[in-house]
Scaffold this motif. Structure first.
Motif, PDB file in Angstrom:
ATOM      1  N   TYR A  98     -87.848  -0.258 -66.095  1.00  0.00           N
ATOM      2  CA  TYR A  98     -88.982  -1.125 -65.820  1.00  0.00           C
ATOM      3  C   TYR A  98     -90.010  -0.409 -64.939  1.00  0.00           C
ATOM      4  CZ  TYR A  98     -86.019  -4.936 -67.581  1.00  0.00           C
ATOM      5  OH  TYR A  98     -85.219  -5.743 -68.357  1.00  0.00           O
ATOM      6  N   GLU A  99     -89.515   0.356 -63.990  1.00  0.00           N
ATOM      7  CA  GLU A  99     -90.423   1.122 -63.126  1.00  0.00           C
ATOM      8  C   GLU A  99     -91.179   2.162 -63.943  1.00  0.00           C
ATOM      9  OE1 GLU A  99     -88.064   2.696 -59.975  1.00  0.00           O
ATOM     10  OE2 GLU A  99     -87.365   0.725 -59.311  1.00  0.00           O
ATOM     11  N   GLN A 100     -90.500   2.851 -64.840  1.00  0.00           N
ATOM     12  CA  GLN A 100     -91.140   3.862 -65.681  1.00  0.00           C
ATOM     13  C   GLN A 100     -92.220   3.251 -66.578  1.00  0.00           C
ATOM     14  OE1 GLN A 100     -87.892   5.606 -67.840  1.00  0.00           O
ATOM     15  NE2 GLN A 100     -87.012   6.610 -66.041  1.00  0.00           N
ATOM     16  N   GLU A 101     -91.952   2.040 -67.062  1.00  0.00           N
ATOM     17  CA  GLU A 101     -92.866   1.398 -68.008  1.00  0.00           C
ATOM     18  C   GLU A 101     -93.926   0.549 -67.312  1.00  0.00           C
ATOM     19  OE1 GLU A 101     -92.897   2.004 -71.303  1.00  0.00           O
ATOM     20  OE2 GLU A 101     -91.356   3.506 -70.819  1.00  0.00           O
ATOM     21  N   GLY A 102     -93.842   0.412 -65.994  1.00  0.00           N
ATOM     22  CA  GLY A 102     -94.837  -0.355 -65.256  1.00  0.00           C
ATOM     23  C   GLY A 102     -94.822  -1.837 -65.567  1.00  0.00           C
ATOM     24  N   ILE A 103     -93.641  -2.382 -65.842  1.00  0.00           N
ATOM     25  CA  ILE A 103     -93.516  -3.802 -66.154  1.00  0.00           C
ATOM     26  C   ILE A 103     -92.732  -4.498 -65.044  1.00  0.00           C
ATOM     27  CG2 ILE A 103     -91.369  -3.586 -67.494  1.00  0.00           C
ATOM     28  CD1 ILE A 103     -92.592  -5.713 -69.422  1.00  0.00           C
ATOM     29  N   LEU A 104     -93.083  -5.741 -64.759  1.00  0.00           N
ATOM     30  CA  LEU A 104     -92.415  -6.497 -63.707  1.00  0.00           C
ATOM     31  C   LEU A 104     -91.564  -7.603 -64.316  1.00  0.00           C
ATOM     32  CD1 LEU A 104     -95.207  -6.898 -60.999  1.00  0.00           C
ATOM     33  CD2 LEU A 104     -93.629  -4.994 -61.381  1.00  0.00           C
ATOM     34  N   SER A 105     -90.511  -7.974 -63.586  1.00  0.00           N
ATOM     35  CA  SER A 105     -89.596  -9.019 -64.030  1.00  0.00           C
ATOM     36  C   SER A 105     -89.469 -10.088 -62.957  1.00  0.00           C
ATOM     37  CB  SER A 105     -88.214  -8.423 -64.342  1.00  0.00           C
ATOM     38  OG  SER A 105     -87.271  -9.431 -64.648  1.00  0.00           O
ATOM     39  N   VAL A 106     -89.570 -11.352 -63.381  1.00  0.00           N
ATOM     40  CA  VAL A 106     -89.378 -12.501 -62.491  1.00  0.00           C
ATOM     41  C   VAL A 106     -88.169 -13.275 -63.007  1.00  0.00           C
ATOM     42  CG1 VAL A 106     -90.420 -14.556 -61.477  1.00  0.00           C
ATOM     43  CG2 VAL A 106     -91.868 -12.606 -62.088  1.00  0.00           C
ATOM     44  N   PRO A 107     -86.947 -12.849 -62.663  1.00  0.00           N
ATOM     45  CA  PRO A 107     -85.758 -13.551 -63.160  1.00  0.00           C
ATOM     46  C   PRO A 107     -85.690 -14.984 -62.646  1.00  0.00           C
ATOM     47  CG  PRO A 107     -85.174 -11.372 -62.315  1.00  0.00           C
ATOM     48  CD  PRO A 107     -86.581 -11.656 -61.878  1.00  0.00           C
ATOM     49  N   GLY A 108     -85.200 -15.865 -63.509  1.00  0.00           N
ATOM     50  CA  GLY A 108     -84.929 -17.220 -63.053  1.00  0.00           C
ATOM     51  C   GLY A 108     -83.718 -17.237 -62.146  1.00  0.00           C
ATOM     52  N   ILE A 109     -82.737 -16.390 -62.479  1.00  0.00           N
ATOM     53  CA  ILE A 109     -81.525 -16.248 -61.682  1.00  0.00           C
ATOM     54  C   ILE A 109     -81.208 -14.769 -61.542  1.00  0.00           C
ATOM     55  CG2 ILE A 109     -79.058 -16.757 -61.521  1.00  0.00           C
ATOM     56  CD1 ILE A 109     -80.770 -19.217 -61.165  1.00  0.00           C
ATOM     57  N   GLY A 110     -81.396 -14.234 -60.346  1.00  0.00           N
ATOM     58  CA  GLY A 110     -80.984 -12.865 -60.065  1.00  0.00           C
ATOM     59  C   GLY A 110     -79.510 -12.858 -59.714  1.00  0.00           C
ATOM     60  N   VAL A 111     -78.739 -11.999 -60.364  1.00  0.00           N
ATOM     61  CA  VAL A 111     -77.288 -11.988 -60.176  1.00  0.00           C
ATOM     62  C   VAL A 111     -76.806 -10.672 -59.577  1.00  0.00           C
ATOM     63  CG1 VAL A 111     -75.048 -12.205 -61.327  1.00  0.00           C
ATOM     64  CG2 VAL A 111     -76.984 -13.598 -62.098  1.00  0.00           C
ATOM     65  N   ASP A 112     -77.160  -9.558 -60.220  1.00  0.00           N
ATOM     66  CA  ASP A 112     -76.600  -8.279 -59.764  1.00  0.00           C
ATOM     67  C   ASP A 112     -77.472  -7.638 -58.690  1.00  0.00           C
ATOM     68  OD1 ASP A 112     -78.409  -6.065 -60.941  1.00  0.00           O
ATOM     69  OD2 ASP A 112     -78.003  -7.276 -62.712  1.00  0.00           O
ATOM     70  N   THR A 113     -76.944  -6.581 -58.088  1.00  0.00           N
ATOM     71  CA  THR A 113     -77.608  -5.912 -56.970  1.00  0.00           C
ATOM     72  C   THR A 113     -79.015  -5.446 -57.318  1.00  0.00           C
ATOM     73  OG1 THR A 113     -75.457  -5.153 -56.172  1.00  0.00           O
ATOM     74  CG2 THR A 113     -77.405  -4.016 -55.335  1.00  0.00           C
ATOM     75  N   GLY A 114     -79.196  -4.945 -58.539  1.00  0.00           N
ATOM     76  CA  GLY A 114     -80.487  -4.406 -58.929  1.00  0.00           C
ATOM     77  C   GLY A 114     -81.614  -5.413 -58.897  1.00  0.00           C
ATOM     78  N   CYS A 115     -81.284  -6.694 -59.036  1.00  0.00           N
ATOM     79  CA  CYS A 115     -82.324  -7.726 -59.005  1.00  0.00           C
ATOM     80  C   CYS A 115     -82.996  -7.818 -57.643  1.00  0.00           C
ATOM     81  CB  CYS A 115     -81.726  -9.095 -59.344  1.00  0.00           C
ATOM     82  SG  CYS A 115     -81.016  -9.245 -60.995  1.00  0.00           S
ATOM     83  N   PHE A 116     -82.305  -7.366 -56.603  1.00  0.00           N
ATOM     84  CA  PHE A 116     -82.802  -7.516 -55.244  1.00  0.00           C
ATOM     85  C   PHE A 116     -83.101  -6.175 -54.573  1.00  0.00           C
ATOM     86  CE2 PHE A 116     -80.048 -10.964 -56.500  1.00  0.00           C
ATOM     87  CZ  PHE A 116     -80.818 -12.080 -56.225  1.00  0.00           C
ATOM     88  N   ALA A 117     -83.051  -5.091 -55.374  1.00  0.00           N
ATOM     89  CA  ALA A 117     -83.250  -3.767 -54.803  1.00  0.00           C
ATOM     90  C   ALA A 117     -84.360  -2.976 -55.484  1.00  0.00           C
ATOM     91  CB  ALA A 117     -81.940  -2.968 -54.879  1.00  0.00           C
ATOM     92  N   SER A 118     -85.057  -3.592 -56.429  1.00  0.00           N
ATOM     93  CA  SER A 118     -86.114  -2.907 -57.169  1.00  0.00           C
ATOM     94  C   SER A 118     -87.468  -3.493 -56.848  1.00  0.00           C
ATOM     95  CB  SER A 118     -85.856  -3.008 -58.678  1.00  0.00           C
ATOM     96  OG  SER A 118     -86.981  -2.575 -59.420  1.00  0.00           O
ATOM     97  N   ASP A 119     -88.475  -2.632 -56.718  1.00  0.00           N
ATOM     98  CA  ASP A 119     -89.844  -3.094 -56.478  1.00  0.00           C
ATOM     99  C   ASP A 119     -90.437  -3.781 -57.701  1.00  0.00           C
ATOM    100  OD1 ASP A 119     -89.766  -2.071 -53.924  1.00  0.00           O
ATOM    101  OD2 ASP A 119     -90.764  -0.188 -54.452  1.00  0.00           O
ATOM    102  N   ASN A 120     -89.783  -3.631 -58.862  1.00  0.00           N
ATOM    103  CA  ASN A 120     -90.314  -4.203 -60.099  1.00  0.00           C
ATOM    104  C   ASN A 120     -89.614  -5.495 -60.508  1.00  0.00           C
ATOM    105  OD1 ASN A 120     -91.349  -1.413 -60.149  1.00  0.00           O
ATOM    106  ND2 ASN A 120     -92.037  -1.951 -62.200  1.00  0.00           N
ATOM    107  N   ILE A 121     -88.672  -5.963 -59.693  1.00  0.00           N
ATOM    108  CA  ILE A 121     -87.912  -7.175 -60.017  1.00  0.00           C
ATOM    109  C   ILE A 121     -87.909  -8.091 -58.806  1.00  0.00           C
ATOM    110  CG2 ILE A 121     -85.708  -8.100 -60.811  1.00  0.00           C
ATOM    111  CD1 ILE A 121     -85.068  -5.313 -61.937  1.00  0.00           C
TER     112      ILE A 121
END
Length: 388
Positions: A120-143
């Motif tokens: 997602y960082e490489q492609e310049g796209i952002l994600s707004v999860p309805g439910i963040g579950v795993d560690t990556g959901c809370f450790a990325s500038d793009n999520i």
């Protein structure tokens, strides 16, 4: 407590009136082309989260029926990663590369954030999860999930147990998916930092989907635990309660996460031992009032389960529409990403922390399930936060 609601109806009205005249165009289409929005979810496998994307789809359908964005509809694409890393990887590349989505909204996956964050960082796209579950959901500038998440949820439930309920000898049982163990440890350490308390015992070998949780419950009881803080999905929690019941362990208190907060779970539990406490990530959905009305009405009309997961998907989609409202000019991946990163915080009484992309939600609403009630009850009249 927040008092300003930003529900679906209000957003649709604003979109219809204000967005008229906005220029078209996205990363893969021209004027009048649909605005492609993606979602990667775990819809099959050992732990599933279908309600988030279903709720987001209902919001987008309502928006489209009201005229969309100057006549342009949101084309919402939902893929199932099956809880499998390879499928999660392929799903993201299909959504972002082939379908040219401008953003991902309302996702709920067991592992996709961690798998796809760098892409997602490489492609310049952002994600707004309805439910963040795993560690990556809370450790990325793009999520940036709209929910508290299991890690902050763990800190909240531990803090509520020790500081409000006055529980001692709290033990932690962890179901670990992927590389979440260090993040759960950080959540436990945060509780220790806030309270000076430490768990009496930690068992991080508890599996997802076990046929029998008796060995783990017996071991915890032998360790002298008086309360158990656990991070299960709903079927696992039922199994754990049944194991405690079978052992006659009726005075142990369970400090669970929002993942077990459902009417089905309450209906399945007759003996809740010393009580089951949860810091609900969103305003308790079992309450019928103005705070939940627009969400509840939309979910009921679309036959979507009333759960915290559907609350998360609903909020992710409504936040996204409000941000879309503020974009001048073409709707592209770049303009959407810029708008999300620079958005003003959105307040909503369904959450205890205003949402802005890149900020953490750190508030839960304490609720309890007591033996013989088969119903959740509020045990507070306001949000519970770390600093409380």
């Amino acid at each position: 407590m927040n008092t300003r609601a930003t529900g679906t109806a209000a957003l649709i009205a604003v979109a219809t009136l204000v967005l008229a005249g906005c220029a078209g165009g996205d990363s893969g289409g021209g004027e009048g082309a649909p605005i492609v929005v993606g979602s990667v979810n775990t819809l099959s496998g050992p732990a599933t989260f279908p309600e988030a994307s279903e709720a987001a789809a209902a919001v987008f359908d309502a928006f489209n029926e009201a005229g969309g964005l100057d006549g342009r509809e949101i084309e919402y694409k939902v893929l199932d990663d099956k809880g499998d890393p390879a499928t999660a990887t392929a799903s993201a590349r299909e959504m972002v590369g082939s379908d040219e989505a401008v953003a991902l909204v309302g996702s709920a996956s067991l592992l996709e954030c961690e798998i796809n964050a760098k892409y997602y960082e490489q492609e310049g796209i952002l994600s707004v999860p309805g439910i963040g579950v795993d560690t990556g959901c809370f450790a990325s500038d793009n999520i940036s999930p709209v929910n508290v998440g299991p890690f902050n949820d763990m800190t909240l439930t531990l803090q509520y147990g020790s500081e409000v309920l006055g529980l001692e000898d709290i033990c932690v049982l962890l179901e670990i998916a992927g590389s979440t163990r260090p993040t759960y440890q950080a959540a436990i350490d945060k509780w220790t930092e806030l309270t000076g308390k430490e768990p009496k015992y930690v068992d991080d070998t508890v599996p997802y989907g076990a046929s029998d949780y008796t060995p783990y419950i017996v071991k915890a009881r032998e360790q002298g635990c008086k309360a158990l803080a656990v991070n299960p999905i709903e079927p696992d929690a039922i199994g754990q309660l049944k194991a405690a019941n079978a052992q006659g362990w009726d005075d142990v208190t369970f400090l669970y996460l929002t993942s077990v907060y459902s009417e089905n779970f309450a209906a399945a539990i007759d003996n809740a031992a010393g009580g089951i406490y949860v810091p609900a990530e969103f305003y308790p959905f079992t309450e019928e009032n103005e705070i939940n009305k627009e969400w509840r009405d939309l979910m009921t009309a679309n036959d979507i389960a009333l759960t915290s997961f559907s609350q998360g998907g609903y909020l992710a989609a409504t936040y996204f529409i409000e941000v879309l409202n503020g974009i001048d000019g073409d709707i592209t991946r770049e303009s959407v990403s810029e708008a999300l990163k620079n958005m003003d915080p959105i307040e909503n009484p369904m959450v205890g922390t205003p949402y802005a992309f890149g900020t953490d939600n750190t508030a839960g609403w304490p609720i309890v399930l007591k033996s013989g009630t088969n119903a959740w009850e509020q045990v507070a009249d306001d949000w519970f936060r770390f600093e409380d």
